[in-house]
Design a protein around this motif. Structure first.
Motif, short mmCIF file in Angstrom:
data_model
loop_
_atom_site.label_atom_id
_atom_site.label_comp_id
_atom_site.label_asym_id
_atom_site.label_seq_id
_atom_site.Cartn_x
_atom_site.Cartn_y
_atom_site.Cartn_z
N ALA A 214 0.85 -1.20 0.00
CA ALA A 214 0.00 0.00 0.00
C ALA A 214 0.88 1.24 0.00
O ALA A 214 2.05 1.20 0.40
CB ALA A 214 -0.90 -0.01 1.23
N ASP A 215 0.31 2.34 -0.46
CA ASP A 215 1.07 3.59 -0.47
C ASP A 215 1.21 4.18 0.94
O ASP A 215 2.20 4.82 1.26
CB ASP A 215 0.36 4.62 -1.37
N SER A 216 0.18 3.96 1.76
CA SER A 216 0.18 4.54 3.11
C SER A 216 -0.84 3.79 3.96
O SER A 216 -1.59 2.95 3.46
CB SER A 216 -0.17 6.03 3.06
N VAL A 217 -0.88 4.14 5.24
CA VAL A 217 -1.89 3.56 6.13
C VAL A 217 -3.28 3.94 5.63
O VAL A 217 -4.22 3.12 5.66
CB VAL A 217 -1.68 4.05 7.58
N ALA A 218 -3.43 5.17 5.13
CA ALA A 218 -4.74 5.65 4.67
C ALA A 218 -5.28 4.82 3.52
O ALA A 218 -6.50 4.64 3.39
CB ALA A 218 -4.64 7.11 4.26
N SER A 219 -4.40 4.30 2.67
CA SER A 219 -4.87 3.50 1.54
C SER A 219 -5.42 2.15 1.99
O SER A 219 -6.16 1.49 1.25
CB SER A 219 -3.73 3.28 0.53
N LEU A 220 -5.06 1.73 3.22
CA LEU A 220 -5.64 0.51 3.79
C LEU A 220 -6.90 0.80 4.60
O LEU A 220 -7.88 0.05 4.54
CB LEU A 220 -4.61 -0.20 4.68
N THR A 221 -6.88 1.88 5.40
CA THR A 221 -8.01 2.16 6.30
C THR A 221 -9.27 2.60 5.57
O THR A 221 -10.33 2.68 6.18
CB THR A 221 -7.61 3.23 7.33
N LYS A 222 -9.19 2.85 4.29
CA LYS A 222 -10.40 3.19 3.55
C LYS A 222 -11.06 1.94 2.95
O LYS A 222 -12.06 2.04 2.25
CB LYS A 222 -10.08 4.20 2.45
N ARG A 223 -10.49 0.76 3.27
CA ARG A 223 -10.99 -0.48 2.69
C ARG A 223 -11.67 -1.35 3.76
O ARG A 223 -11.54 -1.12 4.96
CB ARG A 223 -9.83 -1.27 2.06
#
Length: 334
Positions: free
Chosen positions: A276-285
Motif C-alpha cells: 500500500a502507499d500509506s496507512v490511509a490506503s488501507l483504512t479506507k478499505r
C-alpha cells in the motif's frame, strides 16, 4: 419603652409605634403578655425572657441585653431585642425597671443570611478567591487555603498572579488581563506553585463581582484542582504511545477492523506487506478486500464466532491478496 414596677406590672409605656393603642390599654397588664412595639401580644418565650430580664437583682444600671423570637398573632416570626435599666430606690432593693423592646427582625435576617452564605462559601470544595479590581486577594474560602498551601491571613493582600507558577506567569498574566479587560471573564488551566515548591494544575474561572447597583467591584476566581486527573490522562497517553511503538516495531502485519468490517488501523508492516502507499490506503478499505473471493464466506463465519462466542482459533494457514492483486499464503491468528 415600658416602665415596670417591682411586681413586674407595666406602669408606664410609650406608643410611638402603635396605631390605635394608648397607656390605658396596657396599665396593670403583666409584662409577659404585653409588647410595647408594633405588636400587642408577646408569646411565652419572649414574655418570660422580658420578665426575667426585668427582675434581675444587683446594682442599678444597664440590664444585660438579650434577644428572643416572637410570633405575631398573624403567624409572622419576629426577632426582638430587649434592653433597659434597673431602678432601685435603695441599693439593696429592686424598684422596677425601664425596658426597651426593639424589633430587630430585618437585622437578624440579614445576619442569618450572611452566616449562611459564609458557611456555604467555606463548604465549597473548589477554591474560591475574592479579588478587588486590581486582582488583589481580599477574601478566600477554606478550600483555597488547602489548595494554595497558604493560610488565609497570608493569602489576603497577595496579587492573584503571584500564586501561579513562575514558569508561565508572565505570558499567562497578559492573556488573563486582556480577557478580563475585553470580555470581563476568563477561564482556562493554570499551574500554581505552593510555598513547599510543589505544583498543582487547576481549571480556573474568573468572573466579575458586582454590588447591589450592578457596579463592578472586583472578581470572583474559582479554581478546581485537576492535578490527579491530568496525571491519569498523561499516563494514558504515554501508555497508548508505548503500545503504538510496540505495534509499529512488530515484524508481523497487524490489521484492526470495526464491527462493520472497515479497517481502522494498520501497522507499518501491514502497509509494506500489502504494498500500500500509506496507512490511509488501507483504512479506507474493508478487511474482506484483502482476501481472495473464495475465502471470504468462511472468514465471515469465523469472525462471527469470534465476536459472538469469544472463540479463539489457533494459528491457521490462509491466503491474502495484496493491493496489486498478487496472492500470498500466510499464517493467521485472530
Amino acid at each position: 419603652m415600658v416602665g415596670l414596677d417591682d411586681d413586674g406590672e407595666i406602669v408606664l409605656a410609650t406608643f410611638e409605634d402603635f396605631a390605635d393603642a394608648g397607656p390605658a390599654a396596657f396599665g396593670g397588664h403583666s409584662v409577659q403578655f404585653t409588647l410595647p412595639a408594633r405588636l400587642v401580644l408577646l408569646g411565652d418565650e419572649a414574655g418570660k425572657a422580658l420578665l426575667a430580664t426585668a427582675r434581675r437583682t444587683g446594682e442599678p444600671g444597664e440590664i444585660v441585653p438579650c434577644e428572643v423570637m416572637h410570633r405575631h398573632p398573624n403567624g409572622m416570626r419576629l426577632r426582638l431585642s430587649i434592653s433597659g435599666h434597673r431602678l432601685s430606690p435603695h441599693s439593696d432593693e429592686y424598684g422596677g425597671s425601664l425596658i426597651v423592646v426593639s424589633d430587630v427582625t430585618d437585622r437578624w435576617r440579614a445576619e442569618t443570611m450572611r452566616r449562611r452564605q459564609a458557611q456555604i462559601f467555606n463548604e465549597i470544595t473548589d477554591a474560591v478567591l475574592v479579588l478587588n479590581n486590581e486582582r488583589i486577594v481580599t477574601d478566600c474560602s477554606a478550600s483555597a487555603e488547602q489548595l494554595f498551601g497558604v493560610e488565609k491571613r497570608a493569602l489576603i493582600g497577595q496579587p492573584a498572579h503571584q500564586l501561579h507558577s513562575p514558569r508561565i506567569q508572565p505570558i499567562q498574566e497578559v492573556e488573563i488581563a486582556s480577557a478580563l479587560r475585553d470580555y470581563g471573564h476568563w477561564s482556562g488551566e493554570v499551574q500554581i506553585r505552593r510555598p513547599d515548591g510543589s505544583e498543582r494544575v487547576c481549571e480556573v474561572t474568573i468572573g466579575p463581582l458586582r454590588d447591589d447597583e450592578g457596579q463592578a467591584i472586583g472578581y470572583l476566581s474559582v479554581s478546581r484542582d485537576v492535578t490527579a486527573r491530568k496525571k491519569t490522562e498523561r499516563a494514558l497517553i504515554d501508555s497508548e504511545e508505548r503500545y503504538r511503538q510496540l505495534v509499529e516495531m512488530q515484524a508481523d502485519t497487524l490489521i484492526v477492523h470495526d464491527e462493520t468490517g472497515k479497517i481502522v488501523f494498520a501497522n507499518s508492516a501491514a502497509v509494506e506487506f500489502y504494498r500500500a502507499d500509506s496507512v490511509a490506503s488501507l483504512t479506507k478499505r474493508k478487511w474482506l478486500d484483502l482476501l481472495p473471493p473464495e475465502r471470504r464466506k468462511r472468514a465471515v463465519i469465523l469472525a462471527a464466532a469470534i465476536r459472538e462466542r469469544g472463540y479463539r482459533p489457533p494459528v491457521f494457514e490462509s491466503a491474502r491478496r495484496r493491493l496489486d492483486g498478487t496472492l500470498v499464503d500466510v499464517e493467521t491468528t485472530a
